[in-house]
Scaffold this active site. Structure first.
Site, PDB file in Angstrom:
ATOM      1  N   LYS A   1      50.127   5.586  25.805  1.00 46.15           N
ATOM      2  CA  LYS A   1      50.817   5.601  27.097  1.00 46.15           C
ATOM      3  C   LYS A   1      52.284   6.049  27.020  1.00 46.15           C
ATOM      4  O   LYS A   1      52.540   7.234  26.948  1.00 46.15           O
ATOM      5  CB  LYS A   1      50.649   4.242  27.775  1.00 46.15           C
ATOM      6  CG  LYS A   1      49.170   3.988  28.135  1.00 46.15           C
ATOM      7  CD  LYS A   1      48.942   3.004  29.248  1.00 46.15           C
ATOM      8  CE  LYS A   1      47.504   3.069  29.737  1.00 46.15           C
ATOM      9  NZ  LYS A   1      46.703   1.905  29.447  1.00 46.15           N
TER      10      LYS A   1
ATOM     11  N   PHE B   1      40.893  -5.533  27.719  1.00 46.39           N
ATOM     12  CA  PHE B   1      40.751  -4.113  28.063  1.00 46.39           C
ATOM     13  C   PHE B   1      41.319  -3.279  26.930  1.00 46.39           C
ATOM     14  O   PHE B   1      42.508  -3.368  26.613  1.00 46.39           O
ATOM     15  CB  PHE B   1      41.449  -3.728  29.379  1.00 46.39           C
ATOM     16  CG  PHE B   1      41.209  -2.279  29.699  1.00 46.39           C
ATOM     17  CD1 PHE B   1      40.041  -1.872  30.321  1.00 46.39           C
ATOM     18  CD2 PHE B   1      42.112  -1.302  29.308  1.00 46.39           C
ATOM     19  CE1 PHE B   1      39.788  -0.528  30.561  1.00 46.39           C
ATOM     20  CE2 PHE B   1      41.867   0.050  29.552  1.00 46.39           C
ATOM     21  CZ  PHE B   1      40.700   0.433  30.180  1.00 46.39           C
TER      22      PHE B   1
ATOM     23  N   ASP C   1      46.864  -4.603  20.422  1.00 48.51           N
ATOM     24  CA  ASP C   1      46.809  -3.445  21.309  1.00 48.51           C
ATOM     25  C   ASP C   1      48.067  -3.483  22.166  1.00 48.51           C
ATOM     26  O   ASP C   1      48.165  -4.268  23.107  1.00 48.51           O
ATOM     27  CB  ASP C   1      45.543  -3.502  22.175  1.00 48.51           C
ATOM     28  CG  ASP C   1      45.415  -2.286  23.095  1.00 48.51           C
ATOM     29  OD1 ASP C   1      46.437  -1.605  23.327  1.00 48.51           O
ATOM     30  OD2 ASP C   1      44.299  -2.024  23.591  1.00 48.51           O
TER      31      ASP C   1
HETATM   32  C1  PLP Z   1      45.264   2.083  28.927  1.00 46.90           C
HETATM   33  C2  PLP Z   1      44.858   1.163  27.837  1.00 46.90           C
HETATM   34  C3  PLP Z   1      43.957   1.550  26.837  1.00 46.90           C
HETATM   35  C4  PLP Z   1      43.242   2.882  26.863  1.00 46.90           C
HETATM   36  O1  PLP Z   1      44.085   3.960  26.861  1.00 46.90           O
HETATM   37  P1  PLP Z   1      43.542   5.396  27.373  1.00 46.90           P
HETATM   38  O2  PLP Z   1      44.675   6.324  27.109  1.00 46.90           O
HETATM   39  O3  PLP Z   1      43.229   5.230  28.823  1.00 46.90           O
HETATM   40  O4  PLP Z   1      42.329   5.699  26.571  1.00 46.90           O
HETATM   41  C5  PLP Z   1      43.685   0.660  25.824  1.00 46.90           C
HETATM   42  N1  PLP Z   1      44.254  -0.557  25.789  1.00 46.90           N
HETATM   43  C6  PLP Z   1      45.120  -0.976  26.733  1.00 46.90           C
HETATM   44  C7  PLP Z   1      45.722  -2.344  26.634  1.00 46.90           C
HETATM   45  C8  PLP Z   1      45.429  -0.142  27.796  1.00 46.90           C
HETATM   46  O5  PLP Z   1      46.259  -0.566  28.755  1.00 46.90           O
END
Ligand code: PLP
Length: 400
Positions: free
Chosen positions: A254, A140, A225
């Site tokens: 985040k 994700f 990520d």
């Molecule tokens: C939440 C998330 C994203 C995307 O972030 P947004 O601010 O929702 O665009 C990408 N990678 C990971 C692992 C995430 O948890």
């Protein structure tokens, strides 16, 4: 207005791209949130780990208010006095040479992809338009059209093609697959240190290190990520630190703002982020002074309140406690720091009904995929609050 009133209005006027629990929140303080009926809940999702510092952290709010009264947006057409300080403080904290600021996580992921491709063409010498990025099954990374191009989740892609080419998908936790997928056009391997959305999937110890070494041997960028796993969630500042490696590119978002504002960033070396020249890439809001002031304070809170250390300590305490849950519905409990998943057996009837029952008990959790309950409270949580939550979880597990 009642909970049902708000729900009806939202259902009528808002697109239905989410299926939230039927709780309408109006206020939050620390680990606690309050609904429009005045009912209090312990937040066990932390907005997907964006509020690691807790809701409405007083120091972050103060920074937000003070900056909002000075100046909020300059655009990058002009300089502001907050971006340089965030850039310096973030780089010093993380030991990276440069950062590039964006807003949402997905934008930072897109930025990392553009960085890797440009690095491939300008530095590695990959032939024009041939660059490949290797990603993992069940990843994700966000929701843009390019990012869902390498999702393996059917629903994330259905109806959104045509997709961006240039991505190769291999199984997660499989270094042989990585070795085999690399060719002369490979510019990067892009991976989550723990797959959060997939259901808190923790790879074997040594996987990231081995994958990193394979990338180094083959002149391939290793990109992590850390949008969800980073900034303390797994018990270290970054989850990759558990394996003693230093990725070429780190993507964060985040908790970079403590949930007070959308702020994301890409961290890397001078050589790699140096591929960008003025005009190559940008964002109207990226690096705005309000975002930077908020992020600066959010980072200081992580350090001052020792949130990674708290996550490690309380995560271990909580995981040990949960391992004692002797319950027939449970298939497996796994976690790293305060990033814990309870995987239910397929015959348990899905995680959703457990989350709904937990909500009635005052504990807000969200199912991830069908059968996993994710437990990810703000990292400021106390041992007593964890004990309280454990009792609710035990009760619901036994009653359902
Ligand atoms: C939440 C998330 C994203 C995307 O972030 P947004 O601010 O929702 O665009 C990408 N990678 C990971 C692992 C995430 O948890």
């Amino acid at each position: 207005m009642t909970t049902q009133d708000y729900i009806q209005i939202e259902e009528k006027y808002g697109a239905h791209n989410y299926h939230p629990l039927d709780v309408v929140l109006t206020r939050g303080q620390g680990v606690w949130v309050y609904d429009v009926e005045g009912k209090k809940y312990l937040d066990f999702l932390s907005a997907y780990s964006a509020v690691n510092q807790g809701h409405c952290h007083p120091r972050i709010l103060k920074a937000l208010k003070e900056q909002a009264e000075r100046i909020t947006l300059t655009s990058r057409a002009f300089r502001n006095d907050q971006l340089p300080l965030l850039a310096k403080e973030l780089c010093e904290l993380t030991n990276y040479a440069m950062m590039l600021p964006m807003n949402s996580g997905a934008e930072a992921v897109e930025t990392a992809i553009k960085t890797a491709r440009k690095w491939g063409y300008k530095i590695k010498g990959v032939e024009e338009d041939k660059a490949e990025i290797i990603t993992c099954e069940n990843n994700f990374h966000g929701r843009t059209t390019t990012i869902v191009s390498f999702s393996t989740e059917k629903q994330y892609r259905d109806g959104f093609g045509p997709f961006t080419p240039g991505f190769v998908i291999i199984p997660y936790n499989d270094v042989n697959a990585l070795e085999q997928a690399i060719n002369k056009n490979t510019v990067a391997f892009f991976v989550e240190p723990v797959q959060g959305e997939a259901g808190i999937i923790i790879p074997d110890e040594g996987y990231l290190k081995k994958a990193y070494e394979i990338c180094k041997t083959n002149n391939v960028l290793f990109i992590v990520d850390e949008i969800q796993t980073g900034l303390g969630r797994t018990g270290k500042l970054f989850a990759y630190e558990h394996e003693g490696i230093k990725p070429d590119i780190v993507v964060i978002g985040k908790a970079l703002s403590g949930g007070c504002y959308p702020v994301s960033a890409v961290l890397s070396s001078r050589e790699i982020l140096g591929v960008f020249k003025p005009g190559d890439h940008g964002s109207t809001f990226g690096g705005n002074p309000l975002a930077c002031a908020v992020a600066r304070e959010a980072l200081k809170v992580i350090v001052d309140e020792k949130l990674p250390e708290r996550s490690a300590e309380l995560g271990e305490y909580f995981l040990n406690k949960l391992q004692n849950l002797n319950n027939n519905h449970i298939k497996e409990i796994r976690g790293k720091g305060l990033f814990i998943g309870i995987e239910l057996k397929p015959e348990a009837g899905g995680a959703r009904r457990f989350c709904e029952a937990l909500k009635e008990e005052g504990l807000l959790c969200k199912e991830t995929h069908e059968n996993v309950i994710r437990l990810a409270p703000p990292l400021i949580i106390t041992k007593e609050e964890i004990d309280w939550a454990y009792e609710k979880i035990e009760k619901v597990m036994n009653e359902l």
